[in-house]
Design a protein around this motif. Structure first.
Motif, short mmCIF file in Angstrom:
data_model
loop_
_atom_site.label_atom_id
_atom_site.label_comp_id
_atom_site.label_asym_id
_atom_site.label_seq_id
_atom_site.Cartn_x
_atom_site.Cartn_y
_atom_site.Cartn_z
N MET A 167 0.82 -1.20 0.00
CA MET A 167 0.00 0.00 0.00
C MET A 167 0.86 1.25 0.00
SD MET A 167 -2.98 -1.56 0.03
CE MET A 167 -3.80 -0.09 -0.39
N GLU A 168 2.12 1.15 -0.35
CA GLU A 168 2.99 2.31 -0.24
C GLU A 168 2.59 3.47 -1.14
OE1 GLU A 168 6.91 1.92 -2.67
OE2 GLU A 168 6.47 -0.02 -1.78
N HIS A 169 1.83 3.22 -2.19
CA HIS A 169 1.42 4.30 -3.08
C HIS A 169 -0.01 4.75 -2.84
CE1 HIS A 169 5.17 3.95 -5.15
NE2 HIS A 169 4.96 2.66 -5.32
N PHE A 170 -0.70 4.11 -1.91
CA PHE A 170 -2.07 4.47 -1.59
C PHE A 170 -2.08 5.67 -0.65
CE2 PHE A 170 -5.62 4.49 1.30
CZ PHE A 170 -6.72 4.31 0.47
N HIS A 171 -2.85 6.66 -0.97
CA HIS A 171 -3.03 7.79 -0.07
C HIS A 171 -4.48 8.23 -0.11
CE1 HIS A 171 1.18 8.36 0.79
NE2 HIS A 171 1.42 8.14 -0.48
N TYR A 172 -4.96 8.58 1.04
CA TYR A 172 -6.30 9.13 1.18
C TYR A 172 -6.17 10.62 0.87
CZ TYR A 172 -10.77 9.93 3.63
OH TYR A 172 -12.03 10.29 3.97
N ILE A 173 -7.07 11.43 1.26
CA ILE A 173 -6.98 12.86 1.04
C ILE A 173 -6.01 13.44 2.08
CG2 ILE A 173 -8.28 15.01 0.95
CD1 ILE A 173 -10.78 13.22 0.39
N LYS A 174 -5.05 14.22 1.66
CA LYS A 174 -3.99 14.72 2.53
C LYS A 174 -4.52 15.51 3.73
CE LYS A 174 0.47 17.03 2.34
NZ LYS A 174 1.11 16.09 3.20
N ASP A 175 -4.03 15.12 4.90
CA ASP A 175 -4.27 15.84 6.16
C ASP A 175 -5.74 15.94 6.58
OD1 ASP A 175 -1.53 16.28 6.51
OD2 ASP A 175 -1.61 18.12 5.33
N VAL A 176 -6.58 14.97 6.24
CA VAL A 176 -7.97 15.02 6.69
C VAL A 176 -8.35 13.89 7.64
CG1 VAL A 176 -8.77 16.26 4.64
CG2 VAL A 176 -8.93 13.78 4.71
N SER A 177 -7.50 12.91 7.79
CA SER A 177 -7.81 11.78 8.65
C SER A 177 -7.99 12.23 10.09
CB SER A 177 -6.70 10.74 8.58
OG SER A 177 -6.98 9.67 9.46
N THR A 178 -8.95 11.62 10.78
CA THR A 178 -9.21 11.95 12.18
C THR A 178 -8.35 11.13 13.14
OG1 THR A 178 -10.99 10.31 12.35
CG2 THR A 178 -11.60 12.55 11.68
N ILE A 179 -7.47 10.29 12.62
CA ILE A 179 -6.66 9.42 13.47
C ILE A 179 -5.66 10.23 14.31
CG2 ILE A 179 -4.86 8.95 11.76
CD1 ILE A 179 -4.94 6.02 12.80
N ALA A 180 -5.53 9.81 15.57
CA ALA A 180 -4.56 10.45 16.48
C ALA A 180 -3.88 9.35 17.30
CB ALA A 180 -5.27 11.43 17.39
N LEU A 181 -2.63 9.58 17.62
CA LEU A 181 -1.83 8.61 18.37
C LEU A 181 -1.17 9.31 19.55
CD1 LEU A 181 -0.26 5.89 18.71
CD2 LEU A 181 1.40 6.81 17.08
N ASP A 182 -1.36 8.75 20.73
CA ASP A 182 -0.71 9.26 21.94
C ASP A 182 0.47 8.34 22.25
OD1 ASP A 182 0.11 9.97 24.50
OD2 ASP A 182 -1.94 10.29 25.23
N ARG A 183 1.66 8.73 21.83
CA ARG A 183 2.85 7.89 22.01
C ARG A 183 3.20 7.69 23.48
NH1 ARG A 183 7.98 8.36 19.21
NH2 ARG A 183 7.95 6.11 19.11
N LEU A 184 2.78 8.59 24.35
CA LEU A 184 3.06 8.42 25.78
C LEU A 184 2.29 7.24 26.36
CD1 LEU A 184 3.10 12.14 27.00
CD2 LEU A 184 5.06 10.63 26.55
N LYS A 185 1.09 6.99 25.84
CA LYS A 185 0.28 5.85 26.29
C LYS A 185 0.72 4.53 25.66
CE LYS A 185 -4.23 7.97 27.21
NZ LYS A 185 -5.63 7.93 26.78
N CYS A 186 1.32 4.61 24.48
CA CYS A 186 1.68 3.42 23.71
C CYS A 186 2.63 2.52 24.48
CB CYS A 186 2.30 3.84 22.38
SG CYS A 186 2.82 2.46 21.34
N ILE A 187 2.36 1.22 24.48
CA ILE A 187 3.23 0.24 25.13
C ILE A 187 4.04 -0.58 24.12
CG2 ILE A 187 1.82 0.08 27.22
CD1 ILE A 187 0.63 -2.55 26.05
N GLY A 188 3.89 -0.27 22.84
CA GLY A 188 4.68 -0.93 21.81
C GLY A 188 4.28 -2.36 21.49
N CYS A 189 3.02 -2.71 21.72
CA CYS A 189 2.58 -4.09 21.48
C CYS A 189 2.50 -4.42 19.99
CB CYS A 189 1.22 -4.34 22.14
SG CYS A 189 -0.17 -3.47 21.37
N GLY A 190 2.32 -3.43 19.14
CA GLY A 190 2.28 -3.65 17.70
C GLY A 190 0.93 -4.07 17.13
N MET A 191 -0.11 -4.10 17.95
CA MET A 191 -1.43 -4.49 17.44
C MET A 191 -1.91 -3.56 16.34
SD MET A 191 -2.53 -7.31 18.52
CE MET A 191 -4.19 -7.19 17.88
N CYS A 192 -1.66 -2.27 16.47
CA CYS A 192 -2.08 -1.31 15.45
C CYS A 192 -1.45 -1.67 14.10
CB CYS A 192 -1.72 0.11 15.85
SG CYS A 192 0.03 0.36 16.25
#
Length: 93
Positions: free
Chosen positions: A1-26
């Motif tokens: 999927m390296e060439h797949f892109h949605y509409i630039k800068d509109v995704s509602t996704i957010a990531l809190d790296r401080l909470k992340c435990i590095g499990c890799g499920m995402c």
């Protein structure tokens, strides 16, 4: 999927790296390779590839990811499929 892109800068996704435990499920459940693990934490590899399906947020054991599923490309495609209005090659992505 390296060439797949949605509409630039509109995704509602957010990531809190401080909470992340590095499990890799995402990274495991994301169908578009949005995440990578770096320094034992998740980070965005291609944020604009997110189709807002919600798989990452639903599978994060520490709620480090938030996304508003149902607002993006995946929702539009599913709605068209279920209503029978989609034609081959006709999608938002």
């Amino acid at each position: 999927m390296e060439h797949f892109h949605y509409i630039k800068d509109v995704s509602t996704i957010a990531l809190d790296r401080l909470k992340c435990i590095g499990c890799g499920m995402c990274r495991t459940v994301c169908p578009h390779g949005v995440f990578v693990l770096a320094d034992k934490k998740a980070e965005f590899a291609m944020k604009d590839a997110c189709i807002e399906c919600g798989a990452c947020a639903n599978n994060c054991p520490v709620d480090a990811i938030s996304v508003n599923p149902g607002t993006g490309c995946a929702a539009l495609i599913m709605e068209r499929w279920f209503k029978g209005r989609i034609r081959p090659g006709n999608s938002c992505c």
